[in-house]
Design an enzyme around this catalytic site. Structure first.
Site, PDB file in Angstrom:
ATOM      1  N   LYS A 129       0.845  -1.193   0.000  1.00  0.00           N
ATOM      2  CA  LYS A 129       0.000   0.000   0.000  1.00  0.00           C
ATOM      3  C   LYS A 129       0.879   1.241   0.000  1.00  0.00           C
ATOM      4  O   LYS A 129       1.518   1.562   0.996  1.00  0.00           O
ATOM      5  CB  LYS A 129      -0.923   0.054   1.221  1.00  0.00           C
ATOM      6  CG  LYS A 129      -1.982   1.172   1.073  1.00  0.00           C
ATOM      7  CD  LYS A 129      -2.611   1.560   2.380  1.00  0.00           C
ATOM      8  CE  LYS A 129      -2.162   2.886   2.916  1.00  0.00           C
ATOM      9  NZ  LYS A 129      -2.190   4.035   1.997  1.00  0.00           N
ATOM     10  N   GLU A 179       9.173   1.668  11.506  1.00  0.00           N
ATOM     11  CA  GLU A 179      10.113   2.792  11.564  1.00  0.00           C
ATOM     12  C   GLU A 179       9.261   4.028  11.749  1.00  0.00           C
ATOM     13  O   GLU A 179       8.503   4.406  10.861  1.00  0.00           O
ATOM     14  CB  GLU A 179      10.937   2.844  10.275  1.00  0.00           C
ATOM     15  CG  GLU A 179      12.169   3.725  10.411  1.00  0.00           C
ATOM     16  CD  GLU A 179      11.873   5.154  10.022  1.00  0.00           C
ATOM     17  OE1 GLU A 179      11.547   5.962  10.928  1.00  0.00           O
ATOM     18  OE2 GLU A 179      11.973   5.470   8.840  1.00  0.00           O
ATOM     19  N   GLU A 199       8.330  15.757  16.885  1.00  0.00           N
ATOM     20  CA  GLU A 199       8.732  15.689  15.479  1.00  0.00           C
ATOM     21  C   GLU A 199       7.835  16.627  14.667  1.00  0.00           C
ATOM     22  O   GLU A 199       6.633  16.396  14.539  1.00  0.00           O
ATOM     23  CB  GLU A 199       8.630  14.262  14.954  1.00  0.00           C
ATOM     24  CG  GLU A 199       9.155  14.114  13.545  1.00  0.00           C
ATOM     25  CD  GLU A 199       9.115  12.680  13.040  1.00  0.00           C
ATOM     26  OE1 GLU A 199      10.038  12.285  12.314  1.00  0.00           O
ATOM     27  OE2 GLU A 199       8.156  11.964  13.365  1.00  0.00           O
TER      28      GLU A 199
END
Length: 504
Positions: free
Chosen positions: A193, A268, A404
């Site tokens: 995907k 990740e 982040e």
């Protein structure tokens, strides 16, 4: 002059995107499509099919059928090796086309994808070549008997089964390769995907893989947003492993979804990577340019491993800031096909507002804005552009230093000595990467061993196909690249064989 990418769309020959299920291209069963808007211009670039839960079922069923048939999983090592090398050659042959497609997808400039290895087509080809070399080395061990009569004790590595590979939008070449190459090398089948913000590039990479001769059903593609497509994939009971790169929130959801069937998971999940700049850095100007470039050039800070925290020793703090400002001033924006353009816009309006919100938060929390901090206007008004932004005197406990941002925002934090630098660097929930700039080789190596991060660069940073990549702490689970990624797509089996009729 109004910025437009339409002429490039026509020259590349972009076509509508379809699903790829059991060897056949076609529309989604629900008839829904997604219109991709270019992040630099807001123009409609193209449409692709949005998969339904039924389409995901069909993709997983095709992958399962192909795996159980053994057409690929039991293929001789030579067959798999030759196909993976053939595909690497096709990637190199079509590099210019793929880079153009990426520029239409996520607006990464051709200047960047053509010169920076980690975002190039070449890195994807190298990853496939590297993993092709592992196919005939997936061996186990023959162990001496530990107790009992005469017998053999053996281990084997076998493919894990059906893999759901879920890609982000920012680095399609590398991350397609990092997931698909080891899965295929190990003998797995894949349901892929791509991100809805970078689909056309991935579909063309799949077409080339089919051209290389991959058997039907071995790789299947479902396109569309995370909800409902990704959710249907990660919760599917017949998926054996999920390999995902993206946000922590989605990573946590994948772990929750995997619990029911104990799926194997590789994640990740981003980072808040520090660059530790010591006063004896061999070239302070180059160190500043490297750090600022990683946060501004190419992806405009939308890279998981970018050094978004600069920890700078006080003796060279002002000099570093001056050099950083100079680098920021050199960044150019606009048409990604223009060789003079160095950086991309943010991927969508939602991310634009998110980054601008973080910038305002930094001001509110007392950080000193050195440069930038604004949306770019003029000919760029229709795009999601934010200029290079540098904050100085940032508190390591502040929002700018902790979260982040995924944008062109650098937080600069002063430190006094090595001990403080290491403490500040490790004081984060993340642990993906870090850089150390020092002419003292002993200190650079000593500090790199103390840092809690998966990849450390000393006076530079690079991604290598044969090195494992992944994070400590909340930056993820598992590694991609090298032998560790092959292990991540295999199960270890022990086999016992008696050599006599004697009872054990």
């Amino acid at each position: 002059m109004t910025l437009t990418v339409q002429p490039h769309r026509e020259s590349v020959g972009l076509k509508a995107g379809q699903l790829y299920l059991d060897g056949q291209w076609g529309p989604g069963s629900g008839g829904e499509t997604w219109t991709h808007l270019h992040p630099a211009t807001g123009e409609a670039v193209g449409e692709f099919a949005v998969a339904t839960a039924s389409d995901v079922d069909a993709a997983v069923a095709a992958a399962r059928k192909a795996f159980e048939s053994g057409t690929w999983s039991n293929a001789r090592a030579g067959v798999r090796i030759k196909l993976l090398h053939r595909y690497a050659g096709l990637l190199r042959e079509h590099a210019e086309e793929l880079r153009a497609l990426q520029a239409l997808d996520n607006s990464v400039p051709l200047s960047f994808s053509g010169s920076i290895y980690a975002t190039s087509v070449e890195v994807a080809a190298d990853v496939f070549d590297h993993h092709a070399g592992w196919v005939d080395k997936l061996g186990g061990q023959t162990l001496p008997p530990y107790q009992g009569g005469d017998h053999l004790a053996m281990t084997f590595r076998e493919p894990i089964g059906v893999v759901a590979a879920i890609l982000p939008w920012n680095a399609p070449f590398l991350l397609f390769a990092q997931k698909v190459a080891p899965a295929l090398a190990a003998g797995c089948t894949v349901v892929l995907k791509p991100s809805e913000y970078c689909t056309f590039t991935v579909l063309r990479m799949v077409e080339l893989l089919i051209e290389a001769g991959l058997p039907e059903g071995t790789l299947n593609v479902v396109t569309g947003p995370g909800d409902p497509v990704g959710e249907a994939l990660i919760t599917h009971p017949d998926v054996d492993k999920v390999s995902f790169t993206g946000s922590r929130g989605v990573g946590r959801r994948i772990i929750e979804a995997s619990a029911g069937t104990l799926k194997r998971v590789s994640l990740e999940l981003g980072g808040k990577s520090p660059a530790l700049v010591f006063a004896d850095a061999p070239n302070l100007g180059l160190a500043a340019a490297t750090v600022v470039g990683a946060v501004t050039m190419g992806l405009s800070g939308q890279a998981c491993v970018a050094n978004t925290r600069a920890l700078v020793q006080r003796e060279v703090y002002d000099e570093f800031l001056a050099a950083a400002q100079g680098m920021a001033a050199a960044i150019t924006y606009g048409d990604p096909f223009d060789p003079g353009v160095l950086a991309s816009p943010l991927i969508n309006p939602r991310q634009l507002e998110r980054v601008l919100g973080y910038i305002e938060k930094g001001k509110e929390e007392g950080a000193r804005l050195v440069t930038g901090g604004e949306r770019l206007g003029g000919d760029l008004t229709a795009g999601n552009f934010v200029g290079p932004t540098i904050f100085a005197d940032v508190d390591n406990d502040s929002t700018l230093a902790r979260e982040e941002i995924f944008g062109p925002v650098l937080a600069v934090v002063p430190f006094t000595d090595e001990e403080e630098a290491v403490r500040l660097a490790n004081d984060t929930e993340y642990g993906l990467g870090a850089s150390v700039f020092s002419a003292d080789a002993q200190r650079a190596f000593r500090v790199s061993r103390k840092l809690r991060a998966g990849t450390i660069g000393i006076n530079g940073f690079q991604v290598e196909p044969h090195l494992p990549f992944g994070g400590f702490k909340q930056s993820g689970l598992g590694r991609e690249g090298g032998e560790s990624s092959i292990e991540a797509f295999t199960e270890l089996k022990s086999v016992y064989l008696p050599l006599t009729d004697e009872m054990m």
